[in-house]
Design an enzyme around this catalytic site. Structure first.
Site, PDB file in Angstrom:
ATOM      1  N   ASP A 158       0.864  -1.299   0.008  1.00 28.56           N
ATOM      2  CA  ASP A 158      -0.159   0.086  -0.118  1.00 28.56           C
ATOM      3  C   ASP A 158       1.113   1.324  -0.026  1.00 28.56           C
ATOM      4  O   ASP A 158       1.665   1.450   1.143  1.00 28.56           O
ATOM      5  CB  ASP A 158      -0.817   0.070   1.261  1.00 28.56           C
ATOM      6  CG  ASP A 158      -1.970   0.924   1.220  1.00 28.56           C
ATOM      7  OD1 ASP A 158      -2.089   1.883   0.734  1.00 28.56           O
ATOM      8  OD2 ASP A 158      -3.142   0.268   1.195  1.00 28.56           O
ATOM      9  N   THR A 185      -6.654   3.639  -2.429  1.00 25.76           N
ATOM     10  CA  THR A 185      -6.561   2.452  -1.929  1.00 25.76           C
ATOM     11  C   THR A 185      -7.656   1.215  -2.456  1.00 25.76           C
ATOM     12  O   THR A 185      -7.231   0.404  -3.058  1.00 25.76           O
ATOM     13  CB  THR A 185      -6.535   2.344  -0.258  1.00 25.76           C
ATOM     14  OG1 THR A 185      -5.397   3.126   0.075  1.00 25.76           O
ATOM     15  CG2 THR A 185      -6.301   0.912   0.093  1.00 25.76           C
TER      16      THR A 185
HETATM   17 ZN   LIG Z   1      -3.576   2.643  -0.321  1.00 29.41          ZN
END
Ligand SMILES: [Zn+2]
Length: 540
Positions: free
Chosen positions: A28, A69
């Site tokens: 991420d 995300t």
């Molecule tokens: Zn993310």
């Protein structure tokens, strides 16, 4: 193509040749350049092993906005974009009603491993409209492949694992890994046992110090600087970070903003492989473990990208990956599994840091822009609150009110576009009904259109100038969400079964990953896929 599939079938008693296990690793907020920014101090067995043994797609881009995300995880696994898969943000607004929806919220399910009231457990992939490559593996194997998703963030576990997953596990701030009744009736005993180890607490009690002497962190600015956010209960954003003492004020959720979050996620991944016997499916079909490593994003948001914290995170993650790949070699067999590593988005520099070094950038205040817009529209159309929200760089109009009062929607849109265009930091604004004719460079325009879901995205899209993002002046840390390379250029490295060694500098897209996996695995691509297989990767 014909000879190659015959070859595959002849090799092993008419069984199609496939890996035993596929492991997807989404890091991420990992920018592509992190592969090289810290390369000199990576071990041989982590990121460098991926590059040295595997195949790197050096110019992989996110082909939509906003680069966020939930959309990244959905787009990698569905091979398509919000226009088709419907995940238009982490949160998005249902345009017909004005209701805000969280990407994986699901009121119909019950949390598992936590109280039935804990909304953190009321999650499922139901809002995702398209199938994932993991769903297609389930369909191809008549549901006999095992698919499990794991991430600290719910969305990072749930969206990649898809609709037919055996399980998805995510981290609750209580310190436990949880799931929902969408997948099963009760948490498996091995997950309960894993939780009993209280690993989050054990890790945090070790504090967070730099892996190497702090003066050797040459790729970062000084530790005490004005661009970093502080943990609650600390005076300065500096090492050593006494997580053992910060626990009291911050709770066990603190682990998510430390590199221990990476270790903890891979600990659970190993436990899943072991207890679910993944990678040894008697049918010959591969199992699929979809991992997302959430902590780099939390650390990046808080400390910005030039911090020792971010550098240390990647050096530590690299070591954790080495351990994990060694584990896969031992339990699955070297060359018997396929790994791909990519990211859901990158991140910008902190704008103030950029400006202090004489770069051009700035902070765009979405709240002020929304208020200004509502004032203007009230003056023109004699109606309050015509804008519900300015989020994901989109203007969400009050469509219910517009319909009710029979207002001229195209006139409202035209006024809004005109107003927003003149604001500082705004490069382009378009009414999405007119996006294809807008005077915007093609690559940006394509990404705007790919990201636009009529039912879930705002009707007006704003594109900021480079190194501008939404936030108040001098805001600490950083964020992402825009089309620019810092947010949209992601790593994509493949390794193991079926993967050639090499690299390409050809431009590829995030949405090509699912089609490439489909090619590798000899299964159908997901039902909304707009990507193409990256043929250079595939070794058969
Ligand atoms: Zn993310």
């Amino acid at each position: 193509m014909i000879s190659c599939s015959l070859h595959a079938q002849n090799k092993n008693d008419q069984q199609v040749d496939r890996p035993k296990l596929v492991v997807g690793i989404m890091v991420d907020q990992m920018r592509w350049d992190y592969l090289y920014r810290y390369y000199d101090r990576y071990t041989d067995g982590g990121f460098k092993r991926l590059l040295n043994e595997g195949f790197s797609c050096e110019n992989t881009y996110i082909n939509y906005v906003p680069t966020i995300t939930a959309i990244g995880h959905s787009s990698v696994y569905t091979g398509t974009t919000p226009a088709v898969h419907g995940i238009a943000g982490n949160d998005f607004i249902i345009q017909a009603t004005g209701r805000r929806m969280y990407c994986t919220e699901d009121e119909t399910v019950t949390p598992l491993g936590t109280s039935s009231e804990n909304t953190a457990g009321k999650m499922s992939p139901r809002n995702l409209l398209a199938s994932t490559i993991t769903d297609e593996l389930k369909l191809a194997s008549n549901f006999r492949s095992k698919v499990i998703g794991i991430a600290i963030k719910d969305r990072g576990a749930i969206l990649p694992a898809g609709h037919f997953a055996d399980a998805a596990y995510w981290f609750d701030n209580s310190g436990d890994w949880i799931s929902s009744s969408y997948y099963m009736k009760d948490l498996p005993q091995w997950v309960k046992n894993f939780n009993k180890q209280k690993l989050a607490e054990k890790y945090l009690k070790q504090d967070w110090n730099t892996l190497y002497p702090i003066e050797t962190y040459k790729q970062s600015i000084e530790d005490n600087n004005p661009y970093e956010g502080k943990f609650k209960g600390t005076q300065t954003p500096t090492f050593p970070i006494k997580t053992s003492q910060l626990l009291k004020d911050n709770g066990l959720g603190l682990v998510a903003t430390t590199p221990y979050g990476n270790t903890l996620t891979l600990d659970l991944a190993k436990a899943a492989i072991e207890h679910e016997n993944m990678g040894h499916n008697p049918t010959g079909f591969p199992d699929f473990l979809a991992l997302s490593i959430s902590s780099p994003d939390k650390i990046g948001h808080q400390f910005a990208i030039n911090s020792i914290e971010v550098e240390d995170n990647y050096l530590r993650l690299d070591k954790d990956l080495e351990t994990f790949f060694n584990y896969l070699d031992q339990t699955i067999g070297k060359g018997q599994y396929t790994v791909f590593l990519t990211a859901d988005h990158g991140a910008a520099h902190n704008p103030q840091f950029y400006m202090d070094n004489q770069g051009n950038g700035g902070y765009f205040n979405s709240g002020t822009a929304k208020d200004g817009l509502n004032d203007l529209l009230k003056a023109k159309f004699n109606q309050e609150k015509l804008v519900i929200s300015l989020s994901n760089y989109q203007v969400h109009l009050n469509n219910k009110l517009i319909l009710e009062k029979n207002l001229d929607e195209s006139a409202i849109r035209a006024q809004a576009v005109k107003y927003l265009r003149n604001l500082d930091g705004v490069a382009f604004v378009t009414d999405m009904d007119k996006a294809s004719e807008a005077a915007i460079p093609n690559r940006i325009k394509e990404r705007i259109i790919n990201g636009y879901n009529y039912k879930r995205s705002g009707a007006i899209q704003i594109i900021l100038e480079p190194q501008w993002y939404s936030g108040s002046p001098k805001a600490k840390g950083t964020t992402h969400g825009n089309w620019n390379p810092y947010d949209a250029h992601i790593p994509l490295v493949w390794m193991g079964w079926g993967v050639k060694h090499g690299a390409t500098n050809r431009v590829t897209n995030m949405t090509d990953i699912a089609a490439t996996l489909a090619g590798l695995l000899h299964i159908q691509e997901p039902n909304g896929s707009i990507g193409s297989p990256i043929t250079e990767v595939i070794n058969h």
